[in-house]
Scaffold this motif. Structure first.
Motif, PDB file in Angstrom:
ATOM      1  N   GLU A 179      -4.387  19.056 -50.983  1.00 49.09           N
ATOM      2  CA  GLU A 179      -5.071  17.766 -50.824  1.00 49.09           C
ATOM      3  C   GLU A 179      -4.108  16.596 -50.725  1.00 49.09           C
ATOM      4  N   ARG A 180      -4.679  15.430 -50.402  1.00 46.18           N
ATOM      5  CA  ARG A 180      -3.917  14.190 -50.583  1.00 46.18           C
ATOM      6  C   ARG A 180      -3.813  14.009 -52.082  1.00 46.18           C
ATOM      7  N   ILE A 181      -2.702  13.432 -52.529  1.00 46.26           N
ATOM      8  CA  ILE A 181      -2.604  13.233 -53.978  1.00 46.26           C
ATOM      9  C   ILE A 181      -3.460  12.015 -54.334  1.00 46.26           C
ATOM     10  N   PRO A 185      -3.031  13.058 -39.363  1.00 47.13           N
ATOM     11  CA  PRO A 185      -3.056  12.626 -40.767  1.00 47.13           C
ATOM     12  C   PRO A 185      -3.952  13.528 -41.627  1.00 47.13           C
ATOM     13  N   ALA A 186      -3.615  13.592 -42.928  1.00 43.66           N
ATOM     14  CA  ALA A 186      -4.449  14.379 -43.852  1.00 43.66           C
ATOM     15  C   ALA A 186      -5.712  13.579 -44.139  1.00 43.66           C
ATOM     16  N   SER A 187      -6.794  13.993 -43.530  1.00 46.67           N
ATOM     17  CA  SER A 187      -8.066  13.276 -43.715  1.00 46.67           C
ATOM     18  C   SER A 187      -9.227  14.208 -43.408  1.00 46.67           C
ATOM     19  N   GLY A 188     -10.132  14.321 -44.364  1.00 46.43           N
ATOM     20  CA  GLY A 188     -11.313  15.161 -44.152  1.00 46.43           C
ATOM     21  C   GLY A 188     -12.122  14.641 -42.979  1.00 46.43           C
ATOM     22  N   MET A 189     -12.162  13.305 -42.874  1.00 45.20           N
ATOM     23  CA  MET A 189     -12.942  12.704 -41.791  1.00 45.20           C
ATOM     24  C   MET A 189     -12.365  13.132 -40.431  1.00 45.20           C
ATOM     25  N   VAL A 190     -11.026  13.122 -40.304  1.00 41.80           N
ATOM     26  CA  VAL A 190     -10.393  13.522 -39.039  1.00 41.80           C
ATOM     27  C   VAL A 190     -10.655  15.013 -38.772  1.00 41.80           C
ATOM     28  N   PHE A 250      -7.664  -5.371 -46.531  1.00 44.12           N
ATOM     29  CA  PHE A 250      -8.827  -4.611 -46.023  1.00 44.12           C
ATOM     30  C   PHE A 250      -8.745  -3.146 -46.432  1.00 44.12           C
ATOM     31  N   TYR A 251      -7.571  -2.544 -46.142  1.00 48.89           N
ATOM     32  CA  TYR A 251      -7.451  -1.096 -46.358  1.00 48.89           C
ATOM     33  C   TYR A 251      -7.119  -0.769 -47.810  1.00 48.89           C
ATOM     34  N   TYR A 252      -5.942  -1.278 -48.265  1.00 47.46           N
ATOM     35  CA  TYR A 252      -5.563  -0.948 -49.645  1.00 47.46           C
ATOM     36  C   TYR A 252      -6.488  -1.626 -50.643  1.00 47.46           C
ATOM     37  N   ASN A 261     -11.335   3.997 -39.445  1.00 45.84           N
ATOM     38  CA  ASN A 261     -10.065   3.344 -39.748  1.00 45.84           C
ATOM     39  C   ASN A 261      -8.921   4.299 -39.435  1.00 45.84           C
ATOM     40  N   ARG A 262      -9.006   5.532 -39.946  1.00 46.30           N
ATOM     41  CA  ARG A 262      -7.910   6.481 -39.763  1.00 46.30           C
ATOM     42  C   ARG A 262      -7.960   7.058 -38.356  1.00 46.30           C
ATOM     43  N   GLU A 263      -6.808   7.054 -37.683  1.00 51.53           N
ATOM     44  CA  GLU A 263      -6.776   7.595 -36.321  1.00 51.53           C
ATOM     45  C   GLU A 263      -6.510   9.107 -36.358  1.00 51.53           C
ATOM     46  N   TRP A 278     -21.287   8.102 -44.014  1.00 53.62           N
ATOM     47  CA  TRP A 278     -20.553   7.763 -45.238  1.00 53.62           C
ATOM     48  C   TRP A 278     -19.915   9.061 -45.746  1.00 53.62           C
ATOM     49  N   HIS A 279     -18.595   9.194 -45.579  1.00 53.25           N
ATOM     50  CA  HIS A 279     -17.945  10.479 -45.896  1.00 53.25           C
ATOM     51  C   HIS A 279     -17.695  10.683 -47.384  1.00 53.25           C
ATOM     52  N   ILE A 280     -17.963   9.670 -48.192  1.00 56.83           N
ATOM     53  CA  ILE A 280     -17.692   9.788 -49.632  1.00 56.83           C
ATOM     54  C   ILE A 280     -19.029   9.731 -50.380  1.00 56.83           C
ATOM     55  N   PRO A 281     -19.035   9.991 -51.682  1.00 61.65           N
ATOM     56  CA  PRO A 281     -20.331   9.969 -52.385  1.00 61.65           C
ATOM     57  C   PRO A 281     -20.939   8.561 -52.405  1.00 61.65           C
ATOM     58  N   SER A 314      -0.522   9.730 -50.706  1.00 63.56           N
ATOM     59  CA  SER A 314      -1.525   8.971 -49.965  1.00 63.56           C
ATOM     60  C   SER A 314      -1.703   7.606 -50.645  1.00 63.56           C
ATOM     61  N   ARG A 315      -1.905   6.555 -49.841  1.00 60.91           N
ATOM     62  CA  ARG A 315      -2.216   5.196 -50.335  1.00 60.91           C
ATOM     63  C   ARG A 315      -1.261   4.800 -51.482  1.00 60.91           C
ATOM     64  N   THR A 316      -0.002   5.129 -51.347  1.00 61.91           N
ATOM     65  CA  THR A 316       0.932   5.004 -52.482  1.00 61.91           C
ATOM     66  C   THR A 316       1.271   3.553 -52.848  1.00 61.91           C
ATOM     67  N   GLN A 371     -17.651   5.475 -38.740  1.00 62.65           N
ATOM     68  CA  GLN A 371     -17.235   6.396 -39.792  1.00 62.65           C
ATOM     69  C   GLN A 371     -16.798   5.656 -41.057  1.00 62.65           C
ATOM     70  N   ASP A 372     -17.459   5.984 -42.146  1.00 62.67           N
ATOM     71  CA  ASP A 372     -16.933   5.743 -43.485  1.00 62.67           C
ATOM     72  C   ASP A 372     -16.995   4.317 -44.029  1.00 62.67           C
ATOM     73  N   TYR A 373     -16.481   4.256 -45.268  1.00 60.36           N
ATOM     74  CA  TYR A 373     -16.660   3.075 -46.110  1.00 60.36           C
ATOM     75  C   TYR A 373     -15.801   1.880 -45.690  1.00 60.36           C
ATOM     76  N   HIS A 374     -14.871   2.100 -44.757  1.00 60.76           N
ATOM     77  CA  HIS A 374     -14.051   0.968 -44.311  1.00 60.76           C
ATOM     78  C   HIS A 374     -14.866   0.007 -43.450  1.00 60.76           C
ATOM     79  N   PHE A 375     -15.987   0.510 -42.885  1.00 58.93           N
ATOM     80  CA  PHE A 375     -16.715  -0.300 -41.910  1.00 58.93           C
ATOM     81  C   PHE A 375     -18.188  -0.455 -42.243  1.00 58.93           C
TER      82      PHE A 375
HETATM   83  C1  G6P Z   1     -11.305  10.464 -47.136  1.00 55.84           C
HETATM   84  C2  G6P Z   1     -12.048   9.466 -46.325  1.00 55.84           C
HETATM   85  C3  G6P Z   1     -11.491   9.364 -44.932  1.00 55.84           C
HETATM   86  C4  G6P Z   1     -10.026   9.114 -45.009  1.00 55.84           C
HETATM   87  C5  G6P Z   1      -9.369  10.184 -45.817  1.00 55.84           C
HETATM   88  C6  G6P Z   1      -7.878   9.946 -45.928  1.00 55.84           C
HETATM   89  O1  G6P Z   1     -11.523  11.695 -46.637  1.00 55.84           O
HETATM   90  O2  G6P Z   1     -13.388   9.796 -46.272  1.00 55.84           O
HETATM   91  O3  G6P Z   1     -12.104   8.342 -44.216  1.00 55.84           O
HETATM   92  O4  G6P Z   1      -9.470   9.049 -43.718  1.00 55.84           O
HETATM   93  O5  G6P Z   1      -9.925  10.204 -47.097  1.00 55.84           O
HETATM   94  O6  G6P Z   1      -7.599   8.729 -46.477  1.00 55.84           O
HETATM   95  P1  G6P Z   1      -6.730   7.685 -45.728  1.00 55.84           P
HETATM   96  O7  G6P Z   1      -6.848   6.487 -46.566  1.00 55.84           O
HETATM   97  O8  G6P Z   1      -5.367   8.269 -45.693  1.00 55.84           O
HETATM   98  O9  G6P Z   1      -7.309   7.528 -44.380  1.00 55.84           O
END
Ligand code: G6P
Length: 741
Positions: free
Chosen positions: A548-550, A295-300, A357-359, A277-279, A437-440, A586-588, A413-417
């Motif tokens: 970190e992202r807040i 963008p601040a993203s561990g996945m990126v 979808f995202y929020y 999802n995140r570019e 799956w980048h999250i637990p 983040s995701r405010t 990548q990840d829980y969005h898909f």
């Molecule tokens: C986590 C997720 C990533 C996501 C990142 C940032 O690290 O595993 O997929 O990109 O958070 O979150 P955001 O919603 O800004 O993409």
């Protein structure tokens, strides 16, 4: 060192030669002296005889001859004498008669030359000395007196002296040689043996033994030097060993080049397709300009270096407000800017799609569902519908891109898909698909509250490989599948079988780009934390950092409470230590996120108000997006970094902080609820819910001596080096190749 027979014989020979030489010189001298003495004596006696009346009268008187002969021969070995007169001899004793024949010529020569001389001759086994003297008497003119002496005693004396001298000198020199030998044996040889022992100790690396060796007498200065050389050598050897080890490891360590080669080998002529999802690059308006931000993203952070190294296609949501202005007709652009190495394809989602979808489903549903942070997930039917719709939209985009490709490789990548693998597989059974799956993944009970858990699981099981950070998440997933859907879960090899299709479930602990080159980089002098803090008007010499992202899962409030408790418990640090929190909002649009931003800000203000001094405050909150380059000086100058997530799949901030510490110093305080805590055992591991423990951890970190920091930091750096993002990608892709149909 052995003294063998040839050494001994050579020494004896040398001693004998020297003794012979010395006795030869001494004997020659003695012989000359004796001969000289004989000559002088003969001349004296001849002189006396010359003046006697028997000579004057020229008569032969037997009685006087006998008397004379006895007295002389008794005294000086004189045999007798004869007078040479008118070419014939008149012997004055019978004993000289046999010698007269040897004397005629000499007597004649003596008379002619009018001079005396002595001559030796040998006869009848005797050595005879004849002394010839002219004697001019009035009565008897042209006479010569010849005096005969027995000179054999000279040879006897010489022989005796020779033998005596030879043995005396031989023994003396032998004694000297033996003495020198002993001196060498006990003086030099023993010392040399000591040196040999030092050198052996050095070779064996037993420097402690070397230190314990007793002082080596006159060789002590040499011993000191050797010891210094040994220690210098030990250091050099340690450096060389470390380099060799690193070189060997270096060959085993994954690099971008090695990964590129590996992918070329295992996936010839294939495009690696990544979907998220995140570019990785987002274009945003900034005044009249367009800015490109990461963008601040561990996945990126994790996935981008792989695409950069290997090329490929990355399909992601275009969410930057200038994204549309920077793509071509196919919604693609080459990235990274100015270093184009792969293609980013942007998929546009509407505001409504983004909301639901995202929020909605992704971040209000699955995110809190998977993170045990005590934030209640919200499941709305509409969000779920949009989730399905956007997954469908991305499936279409992927299918479009892989339509010309045989047996394509797709990395979701990840829980969005969660639904994407199944959607692609249905259309392209020949595709090899993995979802990471980048999250637990929570325990089955927690997950079971999701109304669409079966659909999510079936969607994921459309892939050939499902990856998590830790084995624990894999087991949770398998149990969830087992409890939820009609399938065969094979725990022995971590797989799930549904009808005729098998999905492998495997742990792949994700990492960052950190190669040998980064590991060996030297930092030189790092500006002190006080310089960095001074830019924000804070006077303090010690600094902590959090990045970190807040997000409520990150434990930012918990960390602030621990900081507050630290200043209460250890007030001596007030005015000396400041904790810097870099937090990208983040995701405010989600209430729990806007709430956490507010809570973080108000907690920081409350604590600052409580302790602040004129030019110091305990917490510096920098709540805006920072680029990697802006964060780096904080990572490098901080005394400690706090990662206190309440629940985190891996947490790459912890790894980035460690990677930044080229001088092997600094302390990481790390939550035990992060995946990273399984690898980074050199960190101070804490429970973020335990405020007292965390306050003490801050103190321990600040006071930790450098020599304790270094091995901890080294362990963590080596662990990241050995398990970097390139090895992660290689393992994942090789497993996919193995599963290729
Ligand atoms: C986590 C997720 C990533 C996501 C990142 C940032 O690290 O595993 O997929 O990109 O958070 O979150 P955001 O919603 O800004 O993409």
């Amino acid at each position: 060192m052995k003294i063998n027979l040839s050494y001994i014989l050579s020494a004896i020979l040398a001693v004998a030669l020297v003794a012979a030489l010395f006795s030869f010189f001494e004997i020659s001298g003695e012989k000359a002296r004796l001969r000289n003495e004989l000559m002088n004596r003969s001349s004296l006696i001849a002189g006396e005889l010359g003046s006697m009346p028997i000579i004057d009268s020229g008569l032969f008187n037997v009685a006087s001859q006998v008397r004379f002969s006895d007295s002389l021969s008794n005294r000086y070995n004189i045999i007798g004498f004869a007078l040479y007169h008118d070419n014939h001899f008149v012997p004055y004793s019978h004993s000289v008669e046999p010698y007269l024949e040897y004397s005629a010529d000499y007597a004649y020569q003596s008379i002619i030359a009018d001079s005396s001389f002595g001559v030796y001759f040998k006869t009848g086994g005797r050595n005879i000395y004849q002394y010839v003297m002219p004697c001019q008497k009035e009565a008897i003119a042209k006479n010569a007196l010849v005096l005969y002496s027995d000179a054999s005693y000279i040879s006897k004396i010489v022989r005796r002296i020779s033998v005596e001298n030879f043995f005396r000198l031989f023994i003396q020199i032998l004694l000297v040689v033996v003495l020198i030998g002993l001196l060498i044996r006990w003086g030099v040889y023993r010392q040399i043996n000591t040196i040999v022992n030092w050198v052996r100790d050095i070779r064996d690396g037993s420097l402690e033994k070397l230190r314990e060796q007793s002082p080596a007498g006159f060789l002590e200065p040499l011993q000191r030097e050797v010891t210094n050389i040994a220690f210098a050598m030990q250091e050099a050897r340690a450096v060389a060993e470390e380099e060799a080890r690193l070189r060997t490891e270096g060959e085993a360590i994954w690099t971008p080049d090695r990964l590129r080669e590996e992918i070329r080998k295992v996936l010839p002529d294939k495009t690696l397709v990544v979907v998220s999802n995140r570019e990785p690059y987002m274009h945003v308006h900034s005044g009249k300009e367009i800015k490109c931000i990461v963008p601040a993203s561990g996945m990126v952070t994790a996935v981008e270096p792989i695409l950069k190294a290997c090329g490929g296609l990355w399909i992601a949501s275009g969410t930057g407000d200038a994204d549309k202005e920077t793509v071509d007709k196919q919604n693609k652009l080459a990235v990274p800017p100015n270093e184009e190495s792969y293609i980013l394809k942007r998929v546009w989602i509407s505001k409504e799609e983004e909301n639901h979808f995202y929020y909605g489903f992704s971040n209000e549903g699955i995110w809190p569902l998977c993170h045990i942070a005590h934030n209640r997930p919200v499941f709305r039917k509409k969000d779920w519908d949009f989730y399905k719709r956007v997954n469908g939209k991305f499936a279409k985009a992927v299918l479009e891109e892989i339509k010309g490709e045989e047996q394509p490789f797709v990395l979701v990548q990840d829980y969005h898909f969660a639904l994407l693998p199944e959607l692609i597989k249905k259309e392209r059974p020949d595709a090899t698909i993995a979802i990471f799956w980048h999250i637990p993944w929570p325990n089955p009970e927690s997950f079971s509250i999701c109304p669409w858990q079966s659909e999510i699981l079936l969607g994921m099981l459309g892939s050939d490989l499902v990856g998590f950070h830790t084995p624990y998440f894999c087991y949770n997933f398998l149990e969830t599948v087992n409890n939820t859907i009609d399938s065969r879960v094979i725990r022995e090899n971590l797989s799930v079988r549904i009808k005729d299709r098998t999905t492998l479930v495997r742990p792949f602990p994700i990492s960052i780009s950190f190669t040998m080159k980064d590991y060996e980089k030297k930092d030189g002098k790092i500006p002190p934390a006080s310089d960095l803090l001074a830019k924000y008007g804070i006077k303090a010499s010690l600094m902590g950092i959090g990045v970190e992202r807040i997000d409520y899962t990150k434990g930012i409030i918990e960390r602030f409470l621990a900081t507050e408790r630290f200043f209460e418990k250890y007030p001596e640090y007030q005015g000396r230590f400041t904790f810097v929190q870099i937090g990208a909002p983040s995701r405010t649009r989600i209430k729990s996120y806007s709430d956490i931003v507010e809570a973080v800000e108000s907690e920081a203000s409350r604590i600052n108000l409580k302790f602040k001094l004129k030019d110091w405050k305990p917490i510096l909150l920098l709540a805006y997006h920072h680029s990697h380059d802006e964060i780096m000086p904080f990572y490098k100058s901080a005394n400690l970094c706090m990662v206190t997530s309440l629940h985190d799949g891996m947490n790459l901030v912890a790894k980035e902080f460690v990677a930044a510490r080229n001088n092997n110093d600094g302390v990481l305080i790390l939550s035990r609820f992060t995946g990273a805590s399984h690898e980074l055992t050199g960190a101070i591991i804490v429970n973020p819910y335990n405020t007292e423990q965390m306050a003490d951890a801050i103190k321990t970190a600040i006071e930790m001596p450098r020599k304790e920091q270094q091995p901890r930091m080294k362990q963590m750096r080596q662990s990241i080096l050995e398990h970097n993002i390139y090895s992660w990608a290689a393992n994942l892709i090789k497993t996919m190749v193995y599963l290729q149909r």
